[in-house]
Design a protein around this motif. Structure first.
Motif, PDB file in Angstrom:
ATOM      1  N   ASP A 104     -30.706  32.795 -10.363  1.00 39.71           N
ATOM      2  CA  ASP A 104     -29.679  32.090  -9.605  1.00 39.71           C
ATOM      3  C   ASP A 104     -29.116  30.877 -10.329  1.00 39.71           C
ATOM      4  O   ASP A 104     -28.235  30.220  -9.828  1.00 39.71           O
ATOM      5  N   ARG A 105     -29.657  30.554 -11.500  1.00 42.16           N
ATOM      6  CA  ARG A 105     -29.134  29.461 -12.315  1.00 42.16           C
ATOM      7  C   ARG A 105     -29.149  28.085 -11.648  1.00 42.16           C
ATOM      8  O   ARG A 105     -28.545  27.148 -12.173  1.00 42.16           O
ATOM      9  N   SER A 106     -29.791  27.962 -10.533  1.00 42.35           N
ATOM     10  CA  SER A 106     -29.890  26.643  -9.931  1.00 42.35           C
ATOM     11  C   SER A 106     -31.281  26.106 -10.251  1.00 42.35           C
ATOM     12  O   SER A 106     -32.285  26.781 -10.018  1.00 42.35           O
ATOM     13  N   HIS A 107     -31.339  24.872 -10.785  1.00 37.44           N
ATOM     14  CA  HIS A 107     -32.652  24.303 -11.108  1.00 37.44           C
ATOM     15  C   HIS A 107     -33.569  24.357  -9.885  1.00 37.44           C
ATOM     16  O   HIS A 107     -34.728  24.755  -9.985  1.00 37.44           O
ATOM     17  N   PHE A 108     -33.033  23.898  -8.745  1.00 38.18           N
ATOM     18  CA  PHE A 108     -33.874  23.762  -7.556  1.00 38.18           C
ATOM     19  C   PHE A 108     -34.334  25.109  -7.049  1.00 38.18           C
ATOM     20  O   PHE A 108     -35.511  25.323  -6.770  1.00 38.18           O
ATOM     21  N   GLN A 109     -33.362  26.033  -6.928  1.00 41.47           N
ATOM     22  CA  GLN A 109     -33.696  27.341  -6.383  1.00 41.47           C
ATOM     23  C   GLN A 109     -34.661  28.088  -7.299  1.00 41.47           C
ATOM     24  O   GLN A 109     -35.645  28.657  -6.862  1.00 41.47           O
ATOM     25  N   ARG A 156     -33.786  15.856 -16.999  1.00 39.98           N
ATOM     26  CA  ARG A 156     -34.175  17.250 -17.225  1.00 39.98           C
ATOM     27  C   ARG A 156     -33.909  17.555 -18.686  1.00 39.98           C
ATOM     28  O   ARG A 156     -32.943  18.232 -19.018  1.00 39.98           O
ATOM     29  N   ASP A 158     -32.676  20.744 -20.229  1.00 41.78           N
ATOM     30  CA  ASP A 158     -31.397  21.217 -19.700  1.00 41.78           C
ATOM     31  C   ASP A 158     -30.306  20.884 -20.712  1.00 41.78           C
ATOM     32  O   ASP A 158     -29.412  20.080 -20.466  1.00 41.78           O
ATOM     33  N   HIS A 197     -27.362  21.141 -22.091  1.00 44.12           N
ATOM     34  CA  HIS A 197     -25.963  21.573 -21.974  1.00 44.12           C
ATOM     35  C   HIS A 197     -25.122  21.100 -23.144  1.00 44.12           C
ATOM     36  O   HIS A 197     -24.012  21.594 -23.351  1.00 44.12           O
ATOM     37  N   ARG A 205     -28.230  30.755 -21.602  1.00 44.23           N
ATOM     38  CA  ARG A 205     -27.292  31.814 -21.957  1.00 44.23           C
ATOM     39  C   ARG A 205     -27.346  32.127 -23.451  1.00 44.23           C
ATOM     40  O   ARG A 205     -27.626  31.252 -24.271  1.00 44.23           O
ATOM     41  N   ASP A 237     -25.722  26.829 -21.468  1.00 47.67           N
ATOM     42  CA  ASP A 237     -25.769  26.672 -20.019  1.00 47.67           C
ATOM     43  C   ASP A 237     -26.904  27.496 -19.414  1.00 47.67           C
ATOM     44  O   ASP A 237     -27.573  28.259 -20.111  1.00 47.67           O
ATOM     45  N   HIS A 238     -27.088  27.326 -18.130  1.00 46.84           N
ATOM     46  CA  HIS A 238     -28.215  27.983 -17.454  1.00 46.84           C
ATOM     47  C   HIS A 238     -28.180  29.484 -17.658  1.00 46.84           C
ATOM     48  O   HIS A 238     -27.134  30.111 -17.512  1.00 46.84           O
ATOM     49  N   ASP A 293     -21.865  15.423 -16.934  1.00 51.64           N
ATOM     50  CA  ASP A 293     -21.219  15.953 -18.148  1.00 51.64           C
ATOM     51  C   ASP A 293     -19.754  16.316 -17.976  1.00 51.64           C
ATOM     52  O   ASP A 293     -19.233  17.155 -18.724  1.00 51.64           O
ATOM     53  N   ASN A 319     -18.283  23.472 -18.973  1.00 53.90           N
ATOM     54  CA  ASN A 319     -19.653  23.024 -18.718  1.00 53.90           C
ATOM     55  C   ASN A 319     -19.824  22.960 -17.205  1.00 53.90           C
ATOM     56  O   ASN A 319     -19.089  22.258 -16.526  1.00 53.90           O
ATOM     57  N   ARG A 333     -21.431  22.858 -10.253  1.00 52.73           N
ATOM     58  CA  ARG A 333     -22.578  23.358  -9.506  1.00 52.73           C
ATOM     59  C   ARG A 333     -23.062  22.327  -8.483  1.00 52.73           C
ATOM     60  O   ARG A 333     -23.282  22.645  -7.319  1.00 52.73           O
ATOM     61  N   GLU A 340     -23.312  22.605  -4.557  1.00 51.81           N
ATOM     62  CA  GLU A 340     -24.650  22.754  -3.989  1.00 51.81           C
ATOM     63  C   GLU A 340     -25.117  21.513  -3.248  1.00 51.81           C
ATOM     64  O   GLU A 340     -25.734  21.607  -2.180  1.00 51.81           O
ATOM     65  N   GLU A 359     -21.985  32.510  -7.719  1.00 53.86           N
ATOM     66  CA  GLU A 359     -21.899  32.095  -9.113  1.00 53.86           C
ATOM     67  C   GLU A 359     -20.468  32.093  -9.628  1.00 53.86           C
ATOM     68  O   GLU A 359     -20.083  31.276 -10.448  1.00 53.86           O
ATOM     69  N   GLU A 398     -30.927  15.734  -7.154  1.00 57.99           N
ATOM     70  CA  GLU A 398     -31.262  16.077  -5.779  1.00 57.99           C
ATOM     71  C   GLU A 398     -31.664  14.837  -4.985  1.00 57.99           C
ATOM     72  O   GLU A 398     -31.789  14.875  -3.771  1.00 57.99           O
TER      73      GLU A 398
END
Lengths: 396, 456
Positions: A117-122, A268, A271, A273, A318, A328-329, B161, B171, B176, B180, B191, B351
């Motif tokens: 899901d590419r979400s850090h949290f999820q 992070r 991460d 990017h 990726r 990216d994630h 970023d 980016n 996101r 979110e 996505e 978060e």
């Protein structure tokens, strides 16, 4: 001990692989003669925070898709630590070669979630829950492990870091210990464990339990605090040092959770990017150096055969680099396992770069297979009970 | 279908014989909606009654105290000038400790947690201070203005970023988190929406950031976001998200949690609050007033549904002790922020801080105990001398431990110590004559950090 010069010469795949296999055979024999008693192994989970780039960790250096997709990020074959034809390890991980040589270091490829899901949290939430079906009632896999062992959560589960306790340790009635370092539990006020009345509200009971945990732990910590440093260095090394000193003072079943987030606490760092090359190398170097020193300290103390270290990240990145010299994630990534009694080596299938899924390699190893192996073979617990269903364990 | 009536679904607290407006309720209101009451504030609000008190919390009159704001700003300027984060933290703590707008500062804290941006990565205190000022300016305004301001905030954009997000290489970070965390939340987008939103945000930057990409960096092609297609850019995305039905519900739920904690709120009430937010153009003041003036805020004194968050806990202790600007400086409180678990301007991740039950983590409990002891022993006061609790609690000498605890507990949390609590404090504080000042201080520290004092 293989030298860097020898690796750069490039011709060592042949001489490396057989020596590894020979070592692994020796370790299997050892196991028959010294049966392990389950339940007294310590598990140290190290979370690489942010999504470690698996493809630049275990590198498919001559695959055309890899080279084409990463014009600035693709690592040259020279300098990589050759694992087998076509795959090399990032050179920053050199400090872990002795462990690999001894069959005590496993590298798991293509590992990840079936539902990326590419979400850090999820993603992290799924790794922590040990299931990809999350709900507001999800509990941590390690909390369930402690429950399965019928072990008191407050003694068994410890988070060393400066953030909120990871969800892997929470849920059920476990009240994990959370500290930033051994000094955090030095108490300024002496107190007895508070006892609430039956009609005290739930939040008061919880606060009282928490206070009791804090007071009990501070006594234990004091002995460890007075002992000498075993793993020198900041950040991850300091956290591993705290673990090592606690383990030397108080043996027995324990589960620790650490984060590797790099130089700026709270960042992070994995991460990446943007401007990945130097940051990633620095992180992997810090990781490998700290883990190698931790292994050495525990070998010297005669305790490494009762330790398993699991190193993972919430997702890989990726295949194609982005415009900021970063990635990216992504989805499939790499995990490591270190331990005195594990079955080391290269595990899993390398990502299939010829058949990508929307720009990402497909996940070929379900992360829960890693958990099943650790739970069943090393912690002496019941993987099915903790994971909720039968999962074939990985061969580690 | 008509919208549910807010008066029915959010009944207001009205004092009567069974639930009078008393000291306990004043203290609770300030613990839940502010930073605890000082003795002066307690007296003042008891006198003027619930309506005037709540009105003043929600819409404070223009403060006559310019000196407080001036001092806070001079601390902030010093922080920026010397790149000293502790001074910036002290500047904000000063407002919480000594200002006249506790609910406003609680909302600034709420927004800091919502658009959580960390100075650890954003290496620019002027920007962090600017973001804080923006939160203050829009704290109880319309969410639309706050969101639009955040989309131009250099700290937030750098944190996620945005300046690196260009047409050639998008980016996805800002896109996101915008979807979110800052607006509609997980489950309402996919996505594809993130990718397309990233494209819409390319080239977007704050005017303050000279490193910002030029307009050529913007991908002005067609994008499809949340089912709509167009040559969208950042303002278009903002408007789409502001109009999305998931946003008012998410805002309402989070505000409910902020002020009412774990209290079970009926679904009809949650829906009504969301509907009210949607109909009022996401008017934050009105939503906050609805919550703060409600029965659930004030009626049932036996209920404990809110675990006091670290910063409100930290600030409430000097306030309850009646310590003023002449007694302590907020600079001495700043180092304790991390130990109690809310290091201002450095949330652990985008978060934000995990509050609620997470504030009971082991080292945070140890942090509260250590902090309470430090305040009482005087290491945080300007004089660096242990507090004279007799004087602090308004005694006339000869104050004994039991009486001191009674007075302190009523001030700090509105209720007397319980039997179990008194037993614990007596066992823990050890021996000594009951009027021994050292014993009084040990007992006071234990009470302030006791399990019975952590929730309200």
């Amino acid at each position: 001990m293989l030298t860097r010069r020898a690796f750069l010469a490039g011709g060592l795949a042949a001489s490396f692989a057989p020596s590894l296999a020979a070592r692994v055979r020796v370790r299997r024999d050892d196991r028959k003669r010294f049966p392990r008693s389950p339940g007294d192994t310590a598990l140290v989970v190290v979370h690489l925070d942010g999504g470690n780039d698996g493809l630049n960790t275990v590198v498919p250096y001559d695959h055309p898709v890899y080279r084409r997709s990463r014009p600035t990020l693709a690592l040259p074959e020279k300098g990589l630590l050759r694992l087998c034809p076509g795959l090399g390890l990032h050179p920053a991980l050199a400090p872990l070669l002795p462990a690999f040589d001894a069959g005590q270091f496993a590298i798991v490829q293509g590992i990840g979630l079936a539902t990326p899901d590419r979400s850090h949290f999820q993603s992290l939430a799924k790794w922590c829950a040990g299931t990809e079906e999350l709900s507001s009632r999800s509990t941590g896999w390690l909390a369930r492990a402690a429950a399965d062992a019928a072990l008191p959560g407050d003694r068994t589960l410890t988070y060393i870091g400066s953030r909120a306790c990871p969800s892997a340790l929470t849920g059920l009635r476990a009240q994990p210990t959370t500290i930033s370092g051994l000094e955090d539990l030095a108490l300024a006020v002496s107190a007895t464990v508070p006892i609430t009345a039956d009609d005290d509200p739930e939040l008061v009971q919880l606060a009282a339990n928490a206070t009791g945990v804090t007071l009990r732990r501070s006594e234990q910590i004091d002995a460890a605090r007075r002992s000498p440093i075993l793993v020198p260095g900041p950040r991850l090394a300091a956290d591993l040092d705290a673990v090592a000193r606690l383990l030397c003072v108080d043996a027995g079943p324990r589960i620790f959770w650490l984060e590797h987030a790099g130089q700026t606490a709270g960042d992070r760092s994995y991460d990446t990017h943007s401007n990945q090359i130097f940051e990633h190398a620095a992180l992997l170097s810090e990781l490998a150096t700290a883990l190698a020193a931790f292994r050495k300290a525990l070998l010297d103390a005669g305790r490494f055969d009762r330790i398993v270290v699991l190193v993972f990240s919430e997702f890989g990145r990726r295949v194609a680099e982005n415009g900021s010299r970063g990635t990216d994630h992504g989805t499939a990534g790499v995990a490591f396992v270190l331990g005195g009694r594990i079955q080391g080596g290269l595990k899993g299938a390398p990502p299939d770069l010829d058949h990508l899924d929307d720009g990402d390699p497909k996940v070929t190893t379900d992360f829960r297979r890693l958990y099943a192996a650790i739970l069943g073979r090393h912690l002496g617990l019941r993987p099915d009970a903790v994971l909720g269903e039968p999962v074939a364990p990985l061969g580690i | 279908m008509t919208a549910p009536d807010l008066a029915v679904t959010w009944p207001r607290y009205v004092p009567d014989a069974e639930r009078p407006w008393n000291a306990e309720r004043v203290v609770r209101l300030h613990r839940r909606a502010g930073f605890g009451a000082t003795p002066d504030v307690l007296r003042r609000d008891l006198d003027r009654g619930p309506e005037a008190t709540i009105a003043a919390l929600v819409s404070p009159p223009a403060s006559g105290d310019d000196r407080m704001a001036e001092l806070a700003e001079s601390l902030a300027r010093a922080a920026v000038g010397t790149s000293n984060l502790a001074r910036l933290q002290a500047s904000w703590l000063h407002r919480m400790l000594f200002g006249d707008d506790p609910l406003g500062e609680r909302l600034v804290l709420f927004w800091h947690n919502w658009f959580a941006t960390s100075a650890a990565k954003v290496d620019n205190l002027a920007w962090m201070h600017g973001q804080n000022a923006t939160f203050r300016a829009h704290a109880r305004g319309r969410f639309a203005e706050l969101l639009r301001a955040m989309l131009r905030d250099p700290a937030l954009l750098a944190w996620l970023d945005a300046p690196l997000n260009t047409k050639d290489r998008p980016n996805e970070n800002l896109a996101r988190e915008l979807l979110e965390l800052f607006t509609i939340g997980v489950g309402h987008y996919d996505e594809r929406d993130v990718k397309e939103t990233a494209r819409a945000l390319t080239g977007w930057a704050s005017r303050k950031d000279r490193r910002a990409p030029s307009p050529e960096a913007h991908d002005d092609g067609e994008k499809t976001i949340l089912g709509r297609t167009g040559r969208f850019s950042a303002p278009d995305v903002a408007e789409m998200l502001l109009a999305h039905p998931a946003l008012p519900r998410r805002l309402g739920d989070r505000l409910i949690t902020e002020f009412l904690g774990e209290r079970k709120i009926p679904e009809a009430s949650r829906a009504a609050l969301a509907r009210h937010l949607a109909d009022s153009g996401l008017d934050l003041r009105s939503a906050v007033e609805t919550i703060v003036a409600s029965e659930w805020m004030l009626s049932d004194l036996s209920e404990r549904s809110v675990l006091v968050a670290p910063v409100p806990y930290l600030v409430s202790i000097p306030r309850a002790l009646g310590l003023g600007r002449e007694d302590l400086s907020s600079l001495d409180l700043a180092p304790w922020l991390r130990r109690v678990g809310q290091d201002l301007f450095r949330p652990p991740t985008v978060e934000g801080w995990h509050l609620g039950r997470d504030v009971l983590a082991t080292q945070l409990v140890a942090g509260r105990l250590a902090y309470a002891a430090a305040v009482v022993e005087g290491s945080l006061t300007k004089k660096r001398a242990p507090l004279d609790l007799d004087r602090v609690l308004g005694g006339q000498g000869g104050l004994d431990a039991d009486r001191a605890l009674e007075l302190l507990a009523r001030r700090f949390r509105g209720t007397s110590p319980t039997a179990a609590e008194s037993r614990w404090i007596r066992d823990s504080a050890g021996g000594g004559a009951s009027t021994d000042p050292a014993l009084l201080r040990r007992s006071a520290a234990l009470l302030l950090a006791s399990p019975w004092s952590q929730s309200c």
